[in-house]
Design a protein around this motif. Structure first.
Motif, PDB file in Angstrom:
ATOM      1  N   VAL A  35       0.844  -1.183   0.000  1.00  0.00           N
ATOM      2  CA  VAL A  35       0.000   0.000   0.000  1.00  0.00           C
ATOM      3  C   VAL A  35       0.886   1.243   0.000  1.00  0.00           C
ATOM      4  N   VAL A  36       0.624   2.137  -0.937  1.00  0.00           N
ATOM      5  CA  VAL A  36       1.388   3.371  -1.027  1.00  0.00           C
ATOM      6  C   VAL A  36       0.705   4.412  -0.151  1.00  0.00           C
ATOM      7  N   VAL A  37       1.460   5.008   0.755  1.00  0.00           N
ATOM      8  CA  VAL A  37       0.919   6.012   1.654  1.00  0.00           C
ATOM      9  C   VAL A  37       1.372   7.380   1.169  1.00  0.00           C
ATOM     10  N   GLY A  38       0.433   8.268   0.976  1.00  0.00           N
ATOM     11  CA  GLY A  38       0.766   9.589   0.482  1.00  0.00           C
ATOM     12  C   GLY A  38       0.050  10.670   1.262  1.00  0.00           C
ATOM     13  N   LYS A  39       0.145  11.904   0.759  1.00  0.00           N
ATOM     14  CA  LYS A  39      -0.449  13.046   1.439  1.00  0.00           C
ATOM     15  C   LYS A  39      -1.518  13.705   0.575  1.00  0.00           C
ATOM     16  N   SER A  40      -2.205  12.921  -0.239  1.00  0.00           N
ATOM     17  CA  SER A  40      -3.208  13.474  -1.130  1.00  0.00           C
ATOM     18  C   SER A  40      -4.433  13.923  -0.342  1.00  0.00           C
ATOM     19  N   LYS A  41      -4.988  15.074  -0.732  1.00  0.00           N
ATOM     20  CA  LYS A  41      -6.186  15.581  -0.075  1.00  0.00           C
ATOM     21  C   LYS A  41      -7.458  15.063  -0.736  1.00  0.00           C
ATOM     22  N   LYS A  42      -7.298  14.389  -1.876  1.00  0.00           N
ATOM     23  CA  LYS A  42      -8.457  13.875  -2.594  1.00  0.00           C
ATOM     24  C   LYS A  42      -8.937  12.574  -1.961  1.00  0.00           C
ATOM     25  N   LYS A  43     -10.251  12.398  -1.912  1.00  0.00           N
ATOM     26  CA  LYS A  43     -10.819  11.170  -1.390  1.00  0.00           C
ATOM     27  C   LYS A  43     -10.933  10.173  -2.536  1.00  0.00           C
ATOM     28  N   GLU A  44     -10.455   8.972  -2.305  1.00  0.00           N
ATOM     29  CA  GLU A  44     -10.495   7.954  -3.349  1.00  0.00           C
ATOM     30  C   GLU A  44     -11.820   7.222  -3.286  1.00  0.00           C
ATOM     31  N   ILE A  45     -12.532   7.221  -4.395  1.00  0.00           N
ATOM     32  CA  ILE A  45     -13.814   6.530  -4.479  1.00  0.00           C
ATOM     33  C   ILE A  45     -13.618   5.323  -5.386  1.00  0.00           C
ATOM     34  N   THR A  46     -13.724   4.139  -4.825  1.00  0.00           N
ATOM     35  CA  THR A  46     -13.524   2.928  -5.609  1.00  0.00           C
ATOM     36  C   THR A  46     -14.844   2.272  -5.997  1.00  0.00           C
ATOM     37  N   TYR A  47     -15.929   2.632  -5.318  1.00  0.00           N
ATOM     38  CA  TYR A  47     -17.215   2.016  -5.602  1.00  0.00           C
ATOM     39  C   TYR A  47     -18.308   3.029  -5.313  1.00  0.00           C
TER      40      TYR A  47
END
Length: 65
Positions: free
Chosen positions: A39-51
């Protein structure tokens, strides 16, 4: 002359294969020691929507069962 070339090519291929296995082994051992489990851990402010629940997905899941 051809025999020495064939011998060189065979030795070069063997050395290349051994080097490739060594590099893969080093990368595997270094990546597993981090414990990130891929799992790549980052500092993105965007919410990831997978479904996103839609009627099309509901129909698909009902037909799959």
């Amino acid at each position: 002359m051809n025999e020495s070339r064939r011998g060189f090519v065979a030795k070069a291929a063997l050395v290349g294969a051994v080097a490739a296995v060594g590099v893969v082994g080093v990368q595997a051992s270094s990546s597993s020691s981090k414990g990130s489990n891929g799992v790549v851990v980052g500092k993105s402010k965007k919410k990831e929507i997978t479904y996103k629940k839609t009627q099309a997905w509901e129909d698909y899941y009902k037909s799959a069962l």
